[in-house]
Every structure is written in structure tokens, then in C-alpha cells.
Design a protein around this motif. Structure first.
Motif, PDB file in Angstrom:
ATOM      1  N   LYS A  38      -0.411  -9.658   4.055  1.00 31.85           N
ATOM      2  CA  LYS A  38      -1.092 -10.649   3.225  1.00 31.85           C
ATOM      3  C   LYS A  38      -0.415 -12.018   3.310  1.00 31.85           C
ATOM      4  O   LYS A  38      -1.086 -13.048   3.334  1.00 31.85           O
ATOM      5  CB  LYS A  38      -1.172 -10.170   1.776  1.00 31.85           C
ATOM      6  N   GLY A  75      -9.070  -6.977   7.867  1.00 30.52           N
ATOM      7  CA  GLY A  75      -8.216  -6.034   7.149  1.00 30.52           C
ATOM      8  C   GLY A  75      -8.227  -4.630   7.704  1.00 30.52           C
ATOM      9  O   GLY A  75      -8.726  -4.369   8.790  1.00 30.52           O
ATOM     10  N   GLU A  96       1.740  -3.953   3.515  1.00 31.00           N
ATOM     11  CA  GLU A  96       0.541  -4.685   3.128  1.00 31.00           C
ATOM     12  C   GLU A  96       0.913  -6.085   2.626  1.00 31.00           C
ATOM     13  O   GLU A  96       0.223  -7.059   2.924  1.00 31.00           O
ATOM     14  CB  GLU A  96      -0.227  -3.925   2.049  1.00 31.00           C
TER      15      GLU A  96
END
Length: 124
Positions: free
Chosen positions: A105, A24, A101
Motif C-alpha cells: 500500500k 491488487g 500488504e
């Protein structure tokens, strides 16, 4: 007989990309685009590992669409949702567009699913 070392290497490298993607953004200097590239690479290497395990020649390409097509032609039933991975090919081509984001994901979830599916299907 397949070269087990080469086969293991495909999945070792796919897992490496997957783990880097999973790390991440622990810094603002890490871009989602780069993490998505690792997702794309994990998928690409997983699919190539599976193709190698079933003795299917594949081109040296980043095209996830082509790799999925080869698997289907070989009689492998590929889950329909894996077709979404085709969109990740753009990351291997050096996209300059910002990635959210949420997009990251989604890419990560797909990369994990494909990695574990391909490992399960591969003939070691």
C-alpha cells in the motif's frame, strides 16, 4: 522539439504499470512482490518520461535514486518524500523476500503520487 509520441509512450506505460498495481490481490496467487514491481516500474517510467520531456539524457537503469538525482541536477525541485521511492528499486532486481500488504500500500501510494507529479511537470 521533443518526440511527442515517445513522451506519451513513457507515461502510457507508467500508467499501465500503475493500473496493474492498483488492481491488487484479487487472488492468493498474486504476490505483493509483483504488485510492488509494477509500482517500481510506474515510478521509473514516470521519472524517465519527465527527464525525456526536459531533454535530459538518462541511463537505461532501474535505479530510482539515479533518476531522482538527474532531476535534481537539472534544477527540478523533487518533493522530499519521493526519496522513499529509492527503496523500491529492489523490486526491479527480483527480490525474493515476502512483501506485506502495508508495504504494498505504501509503494502504491508513492507510485501514484510520483506518476501524477511527473505528468504535471512534464512538457508535452
Amino acid at each position: 522539439m521533443k518526440d511527442k509520441e515517445i513522451l506519451n509512450d513513457w507515461f502510457k506505460r507508467a500508467k499501465s504499470n500503475l493500473l496493474r498495481a492498483k488492481s491488487g490481490r484479487n487472488s492468493d496467487e498474486i504476490l505483493y512482490e509483483d504488485l510492488c514491481l509494477d509500482c517500481q516500474q510506474a515510478i521509473e517510467k514516470s521519472l524517465k518520461g519527465l527527464l525525456f520531456s526536459i531533454d535530459i539524457d538518462f541511463p537505461w537503469t532501474h535505479s530510482i535514486a539515479r533518476l531522482l538525482e538527474l532531476l535534481k541536477e537539472a534544477g527540478i525541485i523533487v518533493p522530499e518524500e519521493f526519496n522513499k521511492a529509492v527503496d523500491l528499486t529492489v523490486y526491479a532486481q527480483g527480490t525474493q523476500e515476502p512483501v506485506t500488504e502495508e508495504e504494498y500500500k505504501e509503494a502504491l501510494m508513492l507510485a501514484e503520487e510520483i506518476y501524477f507529479w511527473a505528468r504535471e511537470k512534464a512538457y508535452f
